[in-house]
Write a protein that holds these residues in place. Structure first.
Motif, PDB file in Angstrom:
ATOM      1  N   GLU A   1      46.301  48.213  32.434  1.00 28.97           N
ATOM      2  CA  GLU A   1      46.308  46.949  33.156  1.00 28.97           C
ATOM      3  C   GLU A   1      47.306  46.986  34.309  1.00 28.97           C
ATOM      4  O   GLU A   1      47.035  46.473  35.397  1.00 28.97           O
ATOM      5  CB  GLU A   1      46.621  45.797  32.203  1.00 28.97           C
ATOM      6  CG  GLU A   1      45.403  45.412  31.379  1.00 28.97           C
ATOM      7  CD  GLU A   1      45.719  44.406  30.298  1.00 28.97           C
ATOM      8  OE1 GLU A   1      46.903  44.077  30.120  1.00 28.97           O
ATOM      9  OE2 GLU A   1      44.768  43.961  29.633  1.00 28.97           O
ATOM     10  N   ALA A   2      48.441  47.641  34.027  1.00 32.76           N
ATOM     11  CA  ALA A   2      49.450  47.741  35.083  1.00 32.76           C
ATOM     12  C   ALA A   2      48.896  48.539  36.261  1.00 32.76           C
ATOM     13  O   ALA A   2      49.088  48.182  37.424  1.00 32.76           O
ATOM     14  CB  ALA A   2      50.704  48.416  34.537  1.00 32.76           C
ATOM     15  N   ARG A   3      48.161  49.620  35.902  1.00 30.11           N
ATOM     16  CA  ARG A   3      47.584  50.452  36.951  1.00 30.11           C
ATOM     17  C   ARG A   3      46.562  49.649  37.765  1.00 30.11           C
ATOM     18  O   ARG A   3      46.570  49.653  38.994  1.00 30.11           O
ATOM     19  CB  ARG A   3      46.916  51.680  36.323  1.00 30.11           C
ATOM     20  CG  ARG A   3      46.334  52.627  37.333  1.00 30.11           C
ATOM     21  CD  ARG A   3      45.904  53.921  36.676  1.00 30.11           C
ATOM     22  NE  ARG A   3      45.259  54.800  37.655  1.00 30.11           N
ATOM     23  CZ  ARG A   3      43.963  54.771  37.902  1.00 30.11           C
ATOM     24  NH1 ARG A   3      43.181  53.937  37.243  1.00 30.11           N
ATOM     25  NH2 ARG A   3      43.442  55.577  38.805  1.00 30.11           N
ATOM     26  N   GLN A   4      45.706  48.947  36.995  1.00 25.92           N
ATOM     27  CA  GLN A   4      44.711  48.119  37.666  1.00 25.92           C
ATOM     28  C   GLN A   4      45.403  47.129  38.611  1.00 25.92           C
ATOM     29  O   GLN A   4      45.016  46.979  39.768  1.00 25.92           O
ATOM     30  CB  GLN A   4      43.883  47.342  36.640  1.00 25.92           C
ATOM     31  CG  GLN A   4      42.869  48.182  35.909  1.00 25.92           C
ATOM     32  CD  GLN A   4      41.851  48.803  36.853  1.00 25.92           C
ATOM     33  OE1 GLN A   4      41.976  49.984  37.214  1.00 25.92           O
ATOM     34  NE2 GLN A   4      40.867  48.034  37.285  1.00 25.92           N
ATOM     35  N   ALA A   5      46.440  46.518  38.073  1.00 25.26           N
ATOM     36  CA  ALA A   5      47.154  45.514  38.868  1.00 25.26           C
ATOM     37  C   ALA A   5      47.769  46.157  40.096  1.00 25.26           C
ATOM     38  O   ALA A   5      47.738  45.584  41.201  1.00 25.26           O
ATOM     39  CB  ALA A   5      48.229  44.855  38.006  1.00 25.26           C
TER      40      ALA A   5
END
Lengths: 532, 351
Positions: free
Chosen positions: A451-455
């Protein structure tokens, strides 16, 4: 006035306690063994860190491994000698895995340093704490919690001394109390002073009248209240003892220290007194050696690191009679597979069992749900339901029935008429749940990472777009600005659009030339302007 | 020294067989009293049941690839046989008890996975199967020997069980004649029939079958089972919770109705000492496998059985109701367990 006991549910009364004949003989010192093996992990927490090298000469009491950061305890050389190895060696643990150890070839030569007597009154509290921490003292009742870590000063309401020694066979604390009660009491006073305890309770089971007499004598006219509790297993379990003495339950997932209750084993108190009054780190302990297969059962003062084999031989083991060696009591103890493993800080008892003494090859039958285990459970769990759930792989249901609150005392397995090894099921269930929790955490971390990467990608995209937008805006602004500048700098030109371009150029040139002329004049005669 | 073993290293040991033997042993007073009032038939039924139970169990274990030699020694099948043997009329034909026991072992136990896995009490499964399938034979109780027109002897007992007729060609029905020339029923049965004919309790109880306080013979049989039950509790083979619940259930519900209308509803004393009450409370309801397992749950479980026994006896179609009450509560046991989980250490709600 007698202390009011609250009791605790469940518990068992094992038919044979087998405390005799070991308890009848005075504590005997074991001769110095030719080599010692000091495991780096003899306590709960992180293993200690070696501070010696192979081949180095060490003196008795010298630090050989320092406590790791966090929860850990130091290890000291129990005798003079030379470091023979630092590496993996068999240890008394239930997994049978080898652990990091330091080996010492002992040296009969070399006089032992005389104990330096320190008057504990002259030490400040901080110095005492330091000394206890440096001495590598851990809870000798079996849990092995570093003693110093429990010495938090704030609001200790109760200091409880645990002398219950409720398992069959074990008698090291009993013997220690009979012979060295004043030192134990001295240790209690030191702990009480450091903890600033409001109330000190000394709990002892009623099957140790001799020890009780000595302790009562030593505690006479002190603020220690000796409380005699009925003989029942597991009265010595920390939570059960708290419940029995104070009528309160330690909330699930918490330690008694969070309620202002600190508990120490009598052996620990003795070790504290040795550390403060004799500057002696924890390098020896009393070990009960008993069982049908030993000739001379008794309690031995043993250097930590002594190979179990050496100790058993000294007690006169009949190898043809020997069926099993158990470290600890018969209900919670662990079977020792390698007799080369050493005595550790946590070795309170060694049972060298003879034929038929301990259970041999009793195959488990089906559970008949008799409920004897429910009655025996001191934690009010439903052992048979836990067993069913774990057996069928319904670990969540076991978790919902609070499997985590099982203290693994083994009372349920002791009473089980079908002889089902219940505790093993609970350990399996707990480790499964633990693994699953780890996996869940890992998955959670992976999810968070994703999710952090996506964000981040999203943010970068947005930022890029924003940058583009800003750049575009900037370009636009710049274009507008330059346009504006153009309008500003060419007012004449704009004002006189009809004037021919060449004349406009000439006008501009004359302006420039005039400016240059002004500058030159200023340079050659700086005052000219002021004068004029 | 090579084996890897884990704690605990010492236990009370393998005690299932001893536990079962103790329970079987504690049925002895009841069995003896039953025999002294109803004749040799009781003993033969119990022997037949034990034989059938062992044979069926051995077959089932072999079929399931288990070792009959080892597992027969747990005496659980014997206990099922004993309980069923004691529950059926003493002079019922031999095939009744044999099929009933076989059904109990196969359908009540092994089809669910054997010992410890069965949700229902196997003996009661067998009993209900027989009661529904062979109602006539299952209700053909002979009167107590003292009230019998022609009490059967040892050989007569064998003959009537195996051939249906005594040595001198009397049928089972002839044996069922009372001294007054009427076919005898059990006190519970007679009570039901008489009440339906509009008689009052006080009138019904004039009948000799009612005995001193709860039924000729039956009251002493119940006293004997009560005695055996006390030994079981004293020996810690069972706890008081389930029998206490059963007896309280019967006592409370019968007292309630008895106070409300003593002419139509029998006294608590009658219900407590009639039929299979005490055997049910101490020997049948206490079967741990199919009962509730939590300390509180056991009490509710017993209470449920007691109330159901009373309700079925009084308002249902069957004179005695032990088997139905037990099976119904067997169904409820898992749910009872779910709602009676004890508060675990450290989870007490803070006030």
């Amino acid at each position: 006035m007698a202390w009011h006991l609250h009791g605790f549910p469940g518990g068992i009364h094992p038919a044979r306690m087998n405390k005799s004949p070991a308890v009848d003989n005075p504590i005997e010192s074991l001769p110095l063994p030719p080599h010692l093996i000091l495991p780096l992990h003899q306590h709960s927490g992180e293993p200690a860190i070696p501070v010696v090298e192979v081949g180095q000469k060490v003196r008795r009491g010298q630090l050989i491994a320092k406590a790791a950061p966090g929860r850990s305890a130091a290890v000291h050389a129990p005798a003079n000698g030379e470091i023979s190895f630092i590496g993996f060696h068999a240890c008394p643990n239930d997994s049978g895995m080898h652990e990091q150890c330091i080996g010492i070839c002992t040296d009969e030569e070399g006089e032992l340093d005389e104990d330096e007597f320190v008057d504990d009154i002259s030490l400040t509290e901080e110095e005492m704490r330091q000394r206890i921490a440096m001495a590598g003292i851990v809870g000798l009742g079996g849990a092995g919690f570093p003693t110093e870590k429990k010495l938090t000063r704030h609001g200790t309401k109760y200091l409880i001394i645990n002398a219950a020694e409720c398992e069959p066979y074990i008698s090291c604390d009993d013997r220690l109390m009979r012979e060295r009660a004043p030192q134990i009491v001295e240790g209690i006073h030191i702990l009480a002073r450091l903890l600033q305890a409001e109330k000190i309770l000394f709990a002892i089971e009623d099957n140790k009248p001799e020890a009780l007499k000595e302790i009562a004598l030593a505690c006479f006219e002190t603020d220690i209240e000796v409380v005699v509790i009925p003989t029942k297993y597991p009265s010595g379990a920390q939570k059960q003892l708290v419940q029995n003495l104070l009528g309160i339950e330690v909330p699930s997932g918490q330690h008694s220290t969070s309620l202002g209750i600190v508990m120490y084993n009598v052996g620990t108190c003795y070790a504290v007194s040795r550390a403060i009054a004799h500057s002696e780190p924890l390098i020896s302990r009393i070990v009960t050696v008993t069982g049908d297969a030993v000739q001379r059962p008794g309690n031995y003062e043993v250097l930590i690191g002594t190979p179990i084999e050496y100790l058993l031989q000294h007690a006169g083991v009949h190898s043809d009679k020997l069926r099993r060696v158990v470290m600890g009591g018969p209900i919670m103890g662990i079977a020792i597979n390698n007799l080369g493993a050493p005595v550790t800080k946590l070795t309170n008892c060694l049972i060298a069992s003879g034929p038929g003494e301990l259970d041999e090859d009793l195959r488990a039958r089906e559970c008949i749900r008799c409920g004897d285990c429910v009655e025996a459970c001191p934690a009010s769990l439903l052992p048979q339901q836990l067993y069913w759930h774990i057996k069928t792989g319904a670990y969540e249901r076991a978790e919902n029935l609070h499997l985590d609150d099982c203290i693994e005392c083994g009372a349920c397995a002791y009473v089980c008429p079908s002889h089902i090894p219940l505790v093993q099921y609970y350990r399996h269930g707990k480790s499964h749940l633990w693994l699953r929790q780890q996996e869940r955490q890992k998955a959670e971390h992976a999810k968070q990472r994703f999710e952090a990467r996506q964000a981040r990608l999203e943010r970068e995209k947005e930022e890029k777009a924003l940058r583009h937008k800003r750049a575009a805006e900037a370009r636009l602004a710049a274009a507008q600005a330059s346009e504006a500048r153009a309008t500003e700098t060419q007012p004449a030109a704009k004002a006189e659009p009809d004037k021919p371009v060449i004349e406009q150029h000439n006008d501009r040139m004359s302006e420039v030339l005039a400016a240059v002329e002004r500058a030159r004049k200023k340079k050659t005669d700086p005052d000219a302007e002021n004068k004029s | 020294m090579t084996m890897v073993v884990s704690s605990p290293h010492r236990t009370r040991g393998d005690r299932v067989a001893r536990l079962m033997l103790l329970v079987i042993g504690c049925t002895a007073p009841g069995m003896a009293t039953l025999m002294s009032f109803f004749g040799w038939g009781v003993m033969f039924q119990v022997w037949l049941a034990i034989g059938a139970a062992l044979a069926t169990e051995a077959l089932c274990l072999s079929a399931r690839g288990r070792s009959p030699k080892r597992e027969l020694k747990d005496f659980t099948a014997v206990l099922t046989g004993v309980l069923l043997g004691l529950a059926i009329p003493p002079y019922a034909p031999w095939w009744i008890i044999v099929t009933g026991t076989a059904f109990a072992i196969i359908f009540g136990k092994h089809l669910y996975g054997g010992l410890g896995m069965n949700p229902f009490n196997p003996a009661m499964v067998g009993y209900v199967f027989l009661l529904i399938t062979f109602p006539t034979q299952m209700t053909s109780w002979t009167p107590p020997l003292s009230l019998s027109d022609a009490p059967p002897g040892l050989l007569d007992s064998i003959a009537v069980i195996f051939t249906g007729e005594t040595m001198d060609d009397r049928s089972l029905n002839a044996l069922r004649m009372g001294v007054d020339g009427f076919t005898m029923a059990t006190p519970l049965d007679a009570l039901k029939v008489d009440l339906n004919q509009g008689l009052m309790i006080s009138e019904v109880q004039q009948h000799p079958v009612y005995g001193a306080f709860a039924g000729a013979g039956w009251e002493w049989v119940n006293v004997a089972f009560l005695f055996g039950g006390f030994i079981l509790i004293q020996q810690k083979a069972i706890t008081w919770a389930i029998p206490g619940g059963v007896l309280t259930g019967i006592f409370a519900s019968s007292l309630l109705f008895n106070i409300w209308n003593p002419d139509a509803y029998a006294s608590p004393l009658f219900h407590l000492f009639s039929g299979g009450t005490m055997m049910a409370a101490f020997f049948i309801a206490t079967d741990p496998v199919s009962a509730s397992t939590t300390p509180k749950g056991r009490w509710y479980y017993g209470l449920g059985i007691g109330v159901l026994i009373y309700l079925i006896r009084t308002f249902g179609g069957y004179p005695d109701a032990v088997a139905f009450a037990v099976l119904l509560m067997n169904i409820a046991a898992p749910t009872i367990d779910l709602y009676t989980t004890p508060v675990v250490y450290g989870h007490k709600q803070e006030h």
